[in-house]
Design a protein around this motif. Structure first.
Motif, PDB file in Angstrom:
ATOM      1  N   HIS A 127      -3.247  43.073 -22.196  1.00 50.81           N
ATOM      2  CA  HIS A 127      -3.729  42.080 -23.157  1.00 50.81           C
ATOM      3  C   HIS A 127      -2.842  40.831 -23.116  1.00 50.81           C
ATOM      4  O   HIS A 127      -3.345  39.700 -23.047  1.00 50.81           O
ATOM      5  N   VAL A 128      -1.517  41.038 -23.162  1.00 41.56           N
ATOM      6  CA  VAL A 128      -0.574  39.916 -23.154  1.00 41.56           C
ATOM      7  C   VAL A 128      -0.735  39.087 -21.880  1.00 41.56           C
ATOM      8  O   VAL A 128      -0.645  37.858 -21.901  1.00 41.56           O
ATOM      9  N   ALA A 129      -1.006  39.762 -20.763  1.00 43.78           N
ATOM     10  CA  ALA A 129      -1.184  39.062 -19.495  1.00 43.78           C
ATOM     11  C   ALA A 129      -2.507  38.305 -19.437  1.00 43.78           C
ATOM     12  O   ALA A 129      -2.583  37.219 -18.852  1.00 43.78           O
ATOM     13  N   GLY A 130      -3.553  38.876 -20.043  1.00 51.84           N
ATOM     14  CA  GLY A 130      -4.896  38.343 -19.834  1.00 51.84           C
ATOM     15  C   GLY A 130      -5.511  37.572 -20.972  1.00 51.84           C
ATOM     16  O   GLY A 130      -6.547  36.922 -20.786  1.00 51.84           O
ATOM     17  N   THR A 131      -4.923  37.615 -22.168  1.00 53.78           N
ATOM     18  CA  THR A 131      -5.526  36.905 -23.280  1.00 53.78           C
ATOM     19  C   THR A 131      -5.508  35.395 -23.034  1.00 53.78           C
ATOM     20  O   THR A 131      -4.540  34.874 -22.453  1.00 53.78           O
ATOM     21  N   PRO A 132      -6.561  34.670 -23.428  1.00 60.46           N
ATOM     22  CA  PRO A 132      -6.629  33.220 -23.160  1.00 60.46           C
ATOM     23  C   PRO A 132      -5.457  32.445 -23.755  1.00 60.46           C
ATOM     24  O   PRO A 132      -5.047  31.429 -23.203  1.00 60.46           O
ATOM     25  N   THR A 133      -4.937  32.927 -24.899  1.00 65.63           N
ATOM     26  CA  THR A 133      -3.782  32.286 -25.523  1.00 65.63           C
ATOM     27  C   THR A 133      -2.611  33.250 -25.501  1.00 65.63           C
ATOM     28  O   THR A 133      -2.531  34.167 -26.325  1.00 65.63           O
ATOM     29  N   PRO A 134      -1.699  33.103 -24.542  1.00 65.51           N
ATOM     30  CA  PRO A 134      -0.554  34.016 -24.486  1.00 65.51           C
ATOM     31  C   PRO A 134       0.218  34.000 -25.803  1.00 65.51           C
ATOM     32  O   PRO A 134       0.479  32.925 -26.361  1.00 65.51           O
ATOM     33  N   PRO A 135       0.570  35.160 -26.340  1.00 63.84           N
ATOM     34  CA  PRO A 135       1.282  35.206 -27.623  1.00 63.84           C
ATOM     35  C   PRO A 135       2.656  34.574 -27.534  1.00 63.84           C
ATOM     36  O   PRO A 135       3.360  34.733 -26.541  1.00 63.84           O
ATOM     37  N   LEU A 136       3.024  33.871 -28.609  1.00 60.79           N
ATOM     38  CA  LEU A 136       4.335  33.236 -28.673  1.00 60.79           C
ATOM     39  C   LEU A 136       5.360  34.122 -29.373  1.00 60.79           C
ATOM     40  O   LEU A 136       6.567  33.932 -29.193  1.00 60.79           O
ATOM     41  N   ALA A 137       4.888  35.072 -30.194  1.00 56.08           N
ATOM     42  CA  ALA A 137       5.794  35.939 -30.947  1.00 56.08           C
ATOM     43  C   ALA A 137       5.047  37.187 -31.370  1.00 56.08           C
ATOM     44  O   ALA A 137       3.813  37.251 -31.311  1.00 56.08           O
ATOM     45  N   LEU A 138       5.817  38.171 -31.814  1.00 60.06           N
ATOM     46  CA  LEU A 138       5.221  39.423 -32.262  1.00 60.06           C
ATOM     47  C   LEU A 138       4.582  39.272 -33.633  1.00 60.06           C
ATOM     48  O   LEU A 138       3.474  39.746 -33.878  1.00 60.06           O
TER      49      LEU A 138
ATOM     50  N   GLU B 284      -2.777  33.235 -36.227  1.00 61.44           N
ATOM     51  CA  GLU B 284      -3.569  34.380 -35.785  1.00 61.44           C
ATOM     52  C   GLU B 284      -3.874  34.295 -34.286  1.00 61.44           C
ATOM     53  O   GLU B 284      -4.064  35.313 -33.627  1.00 61.44           O
ATOM     54  N   GLU B 285      -3.898  33.084 -33.757  1.00 64.81           N
ATOM     55  CA  GLU B 285      -4.185  32.892 -32.341  1.00 64.81           C
ATOM     56  C   GLU B 285      -2.962  33.123 -31.460  1.00 64.81           C
ATOM     57  O   GLU B 285      -3.100  33.544 -30.313  1.00 64.81           O
ATOM     58  N   VAL B 286      -1.756  32.868 -31.991  1.00 63.85           N
ATOM     59  CA  VAL B 286      -0.550  32.915 -31.149  1.00 63.85           C
ATOM     60  C   VAL B 286       0.392  34.078 -31.469  1.00 63.85           C
ATOM     61  O   VAL B 286       1.378  34.279 -30.763  1.00 63.85           O
ATOM     62  N   VAL B 287       0.097  34.847 -32.528  1.00 63.69           N
ATOM     63  CA  VAL B 287       0.927  36.002 -32.882  1.00 63.69           C
ATOM     64  C   VAL B 287       0.279  37.269 -32.327  1.00 63.69           C
ATOM     65  O   VAL B 287      -0.898  37.541 -32.579  1.00 63.69           O
ATOM     66  N   LEU B 288       1.030  38.042 -31.565  1.00 67.32           N
ATOM     67  CA  LEU B 288       0.479  39.186 -30.855  1.00 67.32           C
ATOM     68  C   LEU B 288      -0.266  40.153 -31.772  1.00 67.32           C
ATOM     69  O   LEU B 288      -1.395  40.556 -31.475  1.00 67.32           O
ATOM     70  N   LEU B 289       0.361  40.558 -32.863  1.00 66.40           N
ATOM     71  CA  LEU B 289      -0.259  41.582 -33.714  1.00 66.40           C
ATOM     72  C   LEU B 289      -1.582  41.121 -34.334  1.00 66.40           C
ATOM     73  O   LEU B 289      -2.431  41.951 -34.658  1.00 66.40           O
ATOM     74  N   LYS B 290      -1.759  39.812 -34.492  1.00 67.82           N
ATOM     75  CA  LYS B 290      -2.969  39.282 -35.133  1.00 67.82           C
ATOM     76  C   LYS B 290      -4.072  38.939 -34.131  1.00 67.82           C
ATOM     77  O   LYS B 290      -5.208  38.650 -34.533  1.00 67.82           O
ATOM     78  N   GLN B 291      -3.756  38.977 -32.845  1.00 66.60           N
ATOM     79  CA  GLN B 291      -4.753  38.593 -31.845  1.00 66.60           C
ATOM     80  C   GLN B 291      -5.828  39.672 -31.680  1.00 66.60           C
ATOM     81  O   GLN B 291      -5.530  40.868 -31.728  1.00 66.60           O
ATOM     82  N   PRO B 292      -7.089  39.249 -31.470  1.00 61.06           N
ATOM     83  CA  PRO B 292      -8.133  40.224 -31.120  1.00 61.06           C
ATOM     84  C   PRO B 292      -7.779  40.892 -29.798  1.00 61.06           C
ATOM     85  O   PRO B 292      -7.452  40.203 -28.824  1.00 61.06           O
TER      86      PRO B 292
END
Length: 313
Positions: free
Chosen positions: A192-203, A247-255
């Motif tokens: 998910h972290v590798a492929g999500t359109p918006t790479p997460p900036l933080a947990l 919600e778009e940039v935090v890993l736990l909140k991402q779809p």
């Protein structure tokens, strides 16, 4: 034998461009004779390697490795000037050796001084590669994640060879649950972290860089004001936009990319219920080859930085 003084080392370093320790060794091997030491460095290819050090190196490989017990993992980025070198067997082998060394080396900031399993010093190995292959190379960054209970999962994307790729992600899950399940879930989150359109900036939202949040807030405030709203009203509008951005940039909140109907946080809750034990992400690391490297001749040099991992190692 002439004494190898600091002044002699400095003189040889200025003439050759080679590293301080290489210059000291050259002088020791040649009884303090600077000219002979210069020839010695040229023979070893070290002077040639030093002359390449200013050239931009944004290609290369990301290498990853997880320990046999699955509770420790590392990522490293080894840069070169061209993608052609990334396909070189010696270069790939060097990246794997560095990852294996980083897996066991406690202080990642000094990894260049550590020895591989074959007794090679990492820094010397890279210097020899530069002399052999003819391109500037740099060990840009290293990161390690470890858990006492749980699993560390690795995902490599755009694989170039065994254990090497152009993008790598580590995810560390803490739990007393079944390690096999944790490894599988961790790998899926890494994908998910590798492929999500918006790479997460933080947990989490709390772990976002305050400077990044402040910059986003100012951008959103200016955008709201340009719509004709007074600043005090615009600032109230911005709060909702900031929450949405988080919600778009935090890993736990991402779809979750494999099931957009649930967030990563909900996936962890589901896994916790399945295992009968809490499951938490201790940290994650995402290395994409060449990200943040200034490729211009006059730009800042990021090649020696040691990246800070998200979460605690």
């Amino acid at each position: 034998m002439a004494e190898v003084t600091a002044a002699l080392v400095k003189d040889l370093r200025e003439k050759s461009g080679a590293g301080m320790m290489d210059c000291k060794k050259a002088l020791q091997e040649n009884q303090g004779d600077v000219d002979a030491a210069m020839d010695w460095l040229r023979t070893k290819g070290l002077s040639k390697a030093a002359k390449k050090a200013g050239r931009a190196a944004a290609e290369g490989l990301v290498a990853g490795l997880v320990s046999g017990h699955g509770k420790r993992g590392v990522l490293i980025e080894l840069n070169a000037e061209t993608d052609f070198v990334a396909r070189n067997d010696k270069f790939q082998a060097a990246a794997r050796k560095i990852a294996a060394t980083a897996l066991e080396h406690d202080i990642l900031e000094t990894i260049a001084e550590a020895q591989t399993g074959e007794g090679e010093v990492i820094g010397d190995m890279i210097t020899a590669l530069i002399a052999t292959i003819g391109e500037n190379m740099r060990l840009r960054r290293t990161a390690r994640l470890e858990v006492a209970d749980g699993a560390v999962a690795l995902y490599l994307h755009n694989v170039q060879g065994e254990g090497v790729a152009r993008l790598g992600v580590l995810v560390a899950l803490e739990s007393t649950g079944d390690p096999a399940v944790l490894k599988d879930v961790g790998r899926r989150i890494a994908m998910h972290v590798a492929g999500t359109p918006t790479p997460p900036l933080a947990l989490t939202s709390d772990e976002l860089d305050p400077a990044v949040v402040a910059k986003e807030r100012e951008i959103q405030t200016q955008a709201a004001m340009e719509s004709g709203k007074p600043r005090e009203i615009a600032e109230k509008m911005v709060e909702g936009r900031i929450r949405k951005w988080q919600e778009e940039v935090v890993l736990l909140k991402q779809p979750f990319v494999m099931n957009p109907d649930q967030t990563v946080e909900q996936l962890l809750a589901e896994t916790s219920k399945q295992l009968g034990a809490p499951v938490a992400v201790k940290g994650f690391v995402r290395y994409e080859l060449g990200e943040g490297v200034d490729k211009g001749p006059d730009g800042p040099d990021f090649a020696t930085e040691v990246a800070q991992m998200t979460g605690k190692a």
